[in-house]
Design a protein around this motif. Structure first.
Motif, PDB file in Angstrom:
ATOM      1  N   ASN A  23      25.028  46.200   1.714  1.00 26.04           N
ATOM      2  CA  ASN A  23      25.868  45.714   2.615  1.00 26.04           C
ATOM      3  C   ASN A  23      26.535  44.129   2.483  1.00 26.04           C
ATOM      4  OD1 ASN A  23      25.213  47.442   4.441  1.00 26.04           O
ATOM      5  ND2 ASN A  23      23.542  46.574   5.321  1.00 26.04           N
ATOM      6  N   ILE A  24      25.950  43.490   1.586  1.00 24.04           N
ATOM      7  CA  ILE A  24      26.294  42.134   1.233  1.00 24.04           C
ATOM      8  C   ILE A  24      27.479  42.108   0.213  1.00 24.04           C
ATOM      9  CG2 ILE A  24      25.841  39.828   0.153  1.00 24.04           C
ATOM     10  CD1 ILE A  24      22.702  40.141   1.221  1.00 24.04           C
ATOM     11  N   TYR A  25      27.272  43.025  -0.809  1.00 18.49           N
ATOM     12  CA  TYR A  25      28.257  43.039  -1.964  1.00 18.49           C
ATOM     13  C   TYR A  25      29.342  44.024  -1.644  1.00 18.49           C
ATOM     14  CZ  TYR A  25      25.039  39.909  -4.134  1.00 18.49           C
ATOM     15  OH  TYR A  25      24.091  38.823  -4.338  1.00 18.49           O
ATOM     16  N   SER A  26      29.109  45.177  -0.916  1.00 17.00           N
ATOM     17  CA  SER A  26      30.218  46.016  -0.646  1.00 17.00           C
ATOM     18  C   SER A  26      31.488  45.376  -0.235  1.00 17.00           C
ATOM     19  CB  SER A  26      29.911  46.988   0.349  1.00 17.00           C
ATOM     20  OG  SER A  26      29.887  46.458   1.607  1.00 17.00           O
ATOM     21  N   VAL A  27      32.630  45.869  -0.918  1.00 19.99           N
ATOM     22  CA  VAL A  27      33.863  45.007  -0.754  1.00 19.99           C
ATOM     23  C   VAL A  27      34.530  45.833   0.513  1.00 19.99           C
ATOM     24  CG1 VAL A  27      36.087  44.693  -1.780  1.00 19.99           C
ATOM     25  CG2 VAL A  27      34.206  45.070  -3.152  1.00 19.99           C
ATOM     26  N   LYS A  28      34.987  44.943   1.367  1.00 23.45           N
ATOM     27  CA  LYS A  28      35.860  45.526   2.507  1.00 23.45           C
ATOM     28  C   LYS A  28      36.903  46.273   2.316  1.00 23.45           C
ATOM     29  CE  LYS A  28      34.571  43.310   6.920  1.00 23.45           C
ATOM     30  NZ  LYS A  28      34.725  42.613   8.046  1.00 23.45           N
ATOM     31  N   GLU A  29      37.264  47.343   2.675  1.00 28.05           N
ATOM     32  CA  GLU A  29      38.302  48.091   2.471  1.00 28.05           C
ATOM     33  C   GLU A  29      39.552  47.519   2.916  1.00 28.05           C
ATOM     34  OE1 GLU A  29      39.035  52.665   2.686  1.00 28.05           O
ATOM     35  OE2 GLU A  29      37.180  52.460   3.022  1.00 28.05           O
ATOM     36  N   LYS A  30      40.532  47.268   2.109  1.00 29.40           N
ATOM     37  CA  LYS A  30      41.884  46.630   2.401  1.00 29.40           C
ATOM     38  C   LYS A  30      42.595  47.712   3.293  1.00 29.40           C
ATOM     39  CE  LYS A  30      43.495  42.841  -0.428  1.00 29.40           C
ATOM     40  NZ  LYS A  30      44.081  42.527  -1.604  1.00 29.40           N
ATOM     41  N   PRO A  31      43.263  47.296   4.404  1.00 28.38           N
ATOM     42  CA  PRO A  31      44.025  48.257   5.117  1.00 28.38           C
ATOM     43  C   PRO A  31      45.123  48.598   4.304  1.00 28.38           C
ATOM     44  CG  PRO A  31      44.405  46.112   5.957  1.00 28.38           C
ATOM     45  CD  PRO A  31      43.279  45.868   5.089  1.00 28.38           C
ATOM     46  N   GLN A  32      45.471  50.037   4.383  1.00 28.92           N
ATOM     47  CA  GLN A  32      46.562  50.664   3.603  1.00 28.92           C
ATOM     48  C   GLN A  32      47.777  50.493   4.431  1.00 28.92           C
ATOM     49  OE1 GLN A  32      46.157  54.731   4.462  1.00 28.92           O
ATOM     50  NE2 GLN A  32      47.955  55.543   3.174  1.00 28.92           N
ATOM     51  N   THR A  33      48.862  49.922   3.489  1.00 31.61           N
ATOM     52  CA  THR A  33      50.039  49.698   4.144  1.00 31.61           C
ATOM     53  C   THR A  33      51.002  50.863   4.091  1.00 31.61           C
ATOM     54  OG1 THR A  33      49.592  47.332   3.390  1.00 31.61           O
ATOM     55  CG2 THR A  33      51.835  47.862   4.024  1.00 31.61           C
ATOM     56  N   ILE A  34      51.504  51.081   5.229  1.00 38.14           N
ATOM     57  CA  ILE A  34      52.688  52.167   5.332  1.00 38.14           C
ATOM     58  C   ILE A  34      53.865  51.424   5.108  1.00 38.14           C
ATOM     59  CG2 ILE A  34      53.622  53.798   6.581  1.00 38.14           C
ATOM     60  CD1 ILE A  34      51.069  54.248   8.261  1.00 38.14           C
ATOM     61  N   LYS A  35      54.856  51.944   4.003  1.00 40.38           N
ATOM     62  CA  LYS A  35      55.861  51.114   3.606  1.00 40.38           C
ATOM     63  C   LYS A  35      57.003  51.731   4.650  1.00 40.38           C
ATOM     64  CE  LYS A  35      55.629  47.610   0.631  1.00 40.38           C
ATOM     65  NZ  LYS A  35      55.603  47.822  -0.547  1.00 40.38           N
ATOM     66  N   SER A  36      57.320  52.970   4.835  1.00 43.84           N
ATOM     67  CA  SER A  36      58.175  53.476   5.537  1.00 43.84           C
ATOM     68  C   SER A  36      57.453  54.220   6.860  1.00 43.84           C
ATOM     69  CB  SER A  36      58.942  54.529   4.851  1.00 43.84           C
ATOM     70  OG  SER A  36      58.289  55.631   4.511  1.00 43.84           O
ATOM     71  N   PRO A  37      57.468  53.394   7.867  1.00 45.14           N
ATOM     72  CA  PRO A  37      56.594  53.907   8.856  1.00 45.14           C
ATOM     73  C   PRO A  37      57.259  54.881   9.926  1.00 45.14           C
ATOM     74  CG  PRO A  37      56.993  51.269   8.953  1.00 45.14           C
ATOM     75  CD  PRO A  37      57.918  52.023   8.109  1.00 45.14           C
ATOM     76  N   ALA A  38      58.406  55.136   9.688  1.00 40.37           N
ATOM     77  CA  ALA A  38      58.896  56.395  10.529  1.00 40.37           C
ATOM     78  C   ALA A  38      58.923  55.910  12.346  1.00 40.37           C
ATOM     79  CB  ALA A  38      58.216  57.603  10.503  1.00 40.37           C
ATOM     80  N   ASN A  39      59.541  54.764  12.182  1.00 39.60           N
ATOM     81  CA  ASN A  39      59.655  54.390  13.640  1.00 39.60           C
ATOM     82  C   ASN A  39      58.243  54.137  14.525  1.00 39.60           C
ATOM     83  OD1 ASN A  39      62.437  54.586  12.980  1.00 39.60           O
ATOM     84  ND2 ASN A  39      62.152  56.695  13.731  1.00 39.60           N
ATOM     85  N   LYS A  40      57.216  53.738  13.720  1.00 47.43           N
ATOM     86  CA  LYS A  40      55.929  53.402  14.548  1.00 47.43           C
ATOM     87  C   LYS A  40      55.867  51.915  14.466  1.00 47.43           C
ATOM     88  CE  LYS A  40      53.674  57.297  12.739  1.00 47.43           C
ATOM     89  NZ  LYS A  40      52.612  57.713  11.652  1.00 47.43           N
ATOM     90  N   ILE A  41      54.999  51.535  15.303  1.00 49.93           N
ATOM     91  CA  ILE A  41      54.943  49.996  15.595  1.00 49.93           C
ATOM     92  C   ILE A  41      53.649  49.632  15.600  1.00 49.93           C
ATOM     93  CG2 ILE A  41      55.352  48.038  17.183  1.00 49.93           C
ATOM     94  CD1 ILE A  41      57.896  49.565  18.035  1.00 49.93           C
ATOM     95  N   SER A  42      53.272  48.741  15.278  1.00 48.84           N
ATOM     96  CA  SER A  42      51.894  48.286  15.143  1.00 48.84           C
ATOM     97  C   SER A  42      51.672  47.237  16.301  1.00 48.84           C
ATOM     98  CB  SER A  42      51.351  47.647  13.836  1.00 48.84           C
ATOM     99  OG  SER A  42      50.161  46.886  14.045  1.00 48.84           O
ATOM    100  N   ILE A  43      50.706  47.436  17.418  1.00 44.68           N
ATOM    101  CA  ILE A  43      50.587  46.386  18.278  1.00 44.68           C
ATOM    102  C   ILE A  43      49.229  45.655  17.966  1.00 44.68           C
ATOM    103  CG2 ILE A  43      50.162  46.077  20.647  1.00 44.68           C
ATOM    104  CD1 ILE A  43      51.864  48.739  21.143  1.00 44.68           C
ATOM    105  N   ALA A  44      49.543  44.384  17.649  1.00 48.99           N
ATOM    106  CA  ALA A  44      48.204  43.859  17.555  1.00 48.99           C
ATOM    107  C   ALA A  44      48.029  42.364  18.054  1.00 48.99           C
ATOM    108  CB  ALA A  44      47.653  43.722  16.012  1.00 48.99           C
TER     109      ALA A  44
END
Lengths: 526, 323
Positions: A23-44
């Motif tokens: 739990n302590i040493y496991s690396v948090k997964e980096k979010p995968q980046t979509i480069k050509s998102p086909a008109n999607k929008i991320s709402i955050a």
């Protein structure tokens, strides 16, 4: 019996420790980046919410437009008002949800939930296909979305596109360009167009840059209204494109992926595109009244064609350098005086800074790796005179020619003869290559006036005046001793001088040969 | 003869054979197991000799390594082996390794017995970068402080020298060294020897430059007074700010070293440990001091206590016997 219990306890404990350690040493997964998102929008809305309890929502913008227009039986372009509000001029403000305090996280969150679900439920009652209708968080805030990130590449409104717009709108600059009068009391009249003041959107709307005292007043207002580059451009471009589409005219793109293509034009691509006209001079004579140096003739149109934006030199406004940078330097020019503004080696906007980066090209860097740039403190008359001619016309410079009778065809280096075969250096061929490189570049042609300039790439640090009288420049061994010289520690020995200069030049010019030691000197066979 | 007896006898024979072989090892020609290197011993003897003459040296020497200049010819390795009489190969083979595939450069090497210096290859932006590795000759050496028989000395010339005749072979110095330098001859149990670069103490005191510096074909190595070398290093960096990072490795690292490096890429990427200004011995000095204090202060009561316990125990036992 006791022993077996002990072993079991040890096993359990070590298992627990392992689980904890993972739990302590496991690396948090980096979010995968979509480069050509086909008109999607991320709402955050990170700036409002910080980190979200349920992660971001990835919103299919185009899918919503398509299905809404199908249901409401309206055209694509007139459907925007369903979700986005309009100002009194009928321009859309691309915010969702409408009319909500966007700074307050609680109200923004509620508005999102309310608006989305209201529409979904309405469609559901009408027995139409709709999105999630009951408040089950993971229906929208999907677990997968936490791992994906959406990033649109920056859109570049290059000169080619600018030219297209200029031609289409018959040179009506007022459609896009405007200025803001800070003094004007009536805020409605503060934003207006004035001919001759057109400049880049970046100056006022790029909120990340640090600006001078004059501009920062306007930038502050842009910041208050939250008009960063993204919002300013979307409002301006999309509204125009949408209304054109509505009226059935030929219109620009309204879909994300049509502009955010990740394709950028190079200076070479834009070579034949005419630059925007704003009463700038074709050729300028830079002459400062109370400066010590003579004026400099400057080919403005040539430099325009060698840059992708005007901002590369005119970083703050499209005015002349001397308008902000005074001889002594003051607040207006960020206390950068005129001398530094033109000669700073570390600035991208100064003449010398830009010329210096040009010298870092492969072709030039072979020699210029070793030549330290000339600074204003140590420059001599000859060097300054190159630009500071005092004449309004730019000097005509002829191309370099090699005086073939004076240049040796090949040089044989024999000083490590004991171990190696002699090295034959194609002296003439090298000079020919360097001369060609120099002749192909306008910058190089202007500064390399004499063929001896090319010679000095290798025959460096020699006294030019003294050599003018002699026939041959000094050879390496004249200064670089064969053995270790304790009096001149900084000066390389002969072998080292050859190795450093030859190898570094070949490396920097990205030349194919030589790759191996033996390509220059073959070991003697015995 | 039972089994126990057999083992006992065979071990005695093997042991005595081993001892016998090692006791007269010095008379034998070079063994395949051991380099039998005398360089460290020779330098130490020279140091002892020079101590008697009381010659004054105002400042230590240093070698400045310009990593941007090194072309990876490995002539320094060859010259080092040649001068220190380490096992050597023809210089041709050293030079060839640059272009060979597979090559010695394929893995990052460290110094070991019979190789006081090694050149390693790293890559930065697809360009090879060659880095020479040897003893850094720290101003306050960790090996020197870790050694409990005082087999190391820092000479005024800058070199950290090693005395094999005192060494007991504990290899604490190998653990203490932050640069992973001291090497050990593993094949000899009775005459232990650590081997490492001597900064050519014998050559330097004769007015020559170290063997590697002399052989360098691209002046990546320059030898001189430490202050001059620092001046030269900063001069080079200041003149060409885009060709170098503004850091002279060894100026402050581990309290300063007598080998200095300048480079175009950060030193962490070239296998150099990230060290701060504190000399390595400073970390253990206070602790080791308390150990000494404890030895002095607590020795008497501890001995008394032990004696008391033993005698008490004995009287108890005797009392039991009496009953």
């Amino acid at each position: 019996m006791k022993r077996s219990i002990f072993i079991i306890i040890v096993f359990v404990l070590s298992g627990l420790i392992l689980v904890q350690a993972r739990n302590i040493y496991s690396v948090k997964e980096k979010p995968q980046t979509i480069k050509s998102p086909a008109n999607k929008i991320s709402i955050a809305h990170k700036e409002v919410f910080g980190s979200l309890e349920y992660g971001r929502v990835i919103f299919e913008h185009q899918k919503h437009i398509d299905s809404l227009s199908k249901v409401l039986k309206k055209s694509d372009s007139s459907i925007c008002s369903e979700c986005h509000s309009q100002n009194k001029y009928g321009d859309f403000i691309f915010d969702f949800p409408k009319d909500v305090d966007r700074k307050n996280p609680e109200s923004l969150k509620n508005a999102y939930h309310k608006e989305c679900l209201k529409c979904h439920q309405k469609l559901n009652i009408q027995k139409q296909k709709s999105g999630p209708t009951i408040l089950s968080c993971r229906d929208c805030h999907k677990k997968d979305y936490e791992k994906t990130e959406i990033k649109y590449s920056v859109f570049e409104f290059d000169f080619a596109l600018h030219d297209k717009h200029v031609k289409k709108h018959n040179k009506d600059c007022s459609l896009c360009h405007h200025i803001y009068d800070v003094e004007e009391k009536n805020k409605e009249l503060a934003l207006f167009y004035e001919k001759g003041t057109e400049q880049s959107c970046h100056y006022c709307h790029d909120l990340n840059q640090k600006r001078g005292p004059e501009l920062s007043k306007i930038v502050k207002i842009a910041k208050e209204r939250d008009l960063n580059m993204e919002r300013a451009c979307h409002t301006l471009c999309l509204n125009c494109h949408l209304s054109n589409k509505e009226q059935g005219k030929q219109a620009g793109p309204v879909v994300c992926s049509k502009c955010h293509t990740e394709k950028y034009k190079t200076v070479e691509d834009l070579k034949d595109i005419p630059r925007p006209e704003r009463e700038q001079p074709q050729k300028a004579f830079i002459n400062i009244e109370d400066a010590k140096m003579k004026g400099v003739a400057f080919d403005h149109s040539f430099h325009e064609k060698n840059n992708k934006t005007c901002r590369e030199c005119h970083h703050e406004t499209l005015r002349a350098c001397k308008d902000c940078h005074t001889v002594k330097g003051d607040e207006k020019g960020g206390f950068v005086n005129l001398l530094t503004a033109y000669h700073s080696l570390n600035s991208k906007n100064s003449c010398q800074g830009c010329h210096r980066t040009a010298m870092n090209k492969n072709d030039c860097y072979g020699c210029h790796y070793f030549i330290s740039p000339v600074t204003t403190e140590i420059a001599n008359k000859e060097v300054c005179k190159r630009c500071h001619t005092g004449k309004k016309e730019i000097e005509k410079v002829s191309l370099l020619t090699i005086p073939s009778e004076r240049v040796k065809k090949a040089v044989v280096i024999k000083h490590i003869e004991k171990e190696f075969e002699a090295t034959k250096m194609p002296h003439y061929k090298m000079i020919q290559k360097l001369t060609d490189v120099s002749n192909q570049s306008k910058l190089a042609t202007y500064f390399h006036r004499d063929i001896t300039t090319i010679c000095r790439g290798c025959h460096h640090k020699s006294k030019q005046d003294a050599e003018a009288k002699k026939d041959n420049p000094p050879i390496c061994v004249s200064c670089h001793s064969v053995s270790f010289d304790s009096n001149a520690l900084g000066r390389p020995r002969l072998e080292s001088a050859y190795h450093t200069m030859c190898i570094k030049c070949h490396e920097n010019m990205k030349l194919e040969k030589p790759k191996k030691c033996t390509e220059c000197h073959e070991r003697k066979k015995n | 003869m039972n089994r126990r007896e057999f083992f006992k006898r065979s071990l005695t024979i093997a042991g005595s054979l081993l001892i016998a072989r090692n006791s007269n090892a010095s008379d034998q020609p070079l063994s395949v197991y051991s380099t039998q290197n005398k360089a460290n011993k020779k330098n130490w003897e020279k140091f002892e000799e020079l101590k008697k003459t009381n010659s004054q040296i105002d400042e230590s020497y240093a070698v400045l390594v310009d990593i941007t200049k090194c072309i990876g010819c490995r002539r320094c390795e060859w010259a080092c082996n040649e001068w220190n009489k380490n096992p050597n190969r023809p210089v041709k083979e050293f030079e060839a390794s640059k272009d060979e595939k597979p090559s010695v450069f394929d893995r990052v090497r460290r110094t070991h017995a019979g190789e006081f210096t090694v050149v390693n290859r790293f890559h930065s932006k697809n360009k090879p970068v060659y880095v020479k590795k040897q003893c850094m000759h720290c101003a306050e050496a960790a090996c020197l402080n870790a050694c409990f028989v005082d087999a190391f000395k820092k000479t005024p010339q800058g070199a950290v020298l090693y005395n094999p005749s005192l060494c007991v072979g504990c290899r604490y110095c190998m653990i203490a060294c932050p640069f992973d330098i001291p090497a050990y001859e593993y094949y000899n149990a009775l005459t232990p020897q650590i081997t490492k670069c001597t900064m050519c103490f014998d050559r330097v005191t004769d007015g020559k430059v170290p063997a590697c510096v002399e052989s360098c074909t691209s002046d990546a190595l320059i030898f001189g007074k430490r202050s001059e070398m620092l001046k030269l290093a900063y001069n080079t960096i200041n003149k060409n700010p885009e060709r170098y990072i503004n850091h002279v490795y060894g100026e402050h690292e581990a309290g300063g070293t007598n080998w200095l490096y300048i480079s175009q890429i950060p030193f962490e990427k070239l296998g150099f440990p990230e060290l701060d200004k504190t000399p390595i011995p400073a970390h253990s000095k206070s602790f080791l001091f308390t150990v000494k204090v404890l030895e002095v202060v607590a020795a008497a009561p501890l001995v008394w206590g032990a004696y008391y316990m033993i005698s008490k125990n004995r009287s108890k036992k005797e009392g039991k016997k009496d009953e």
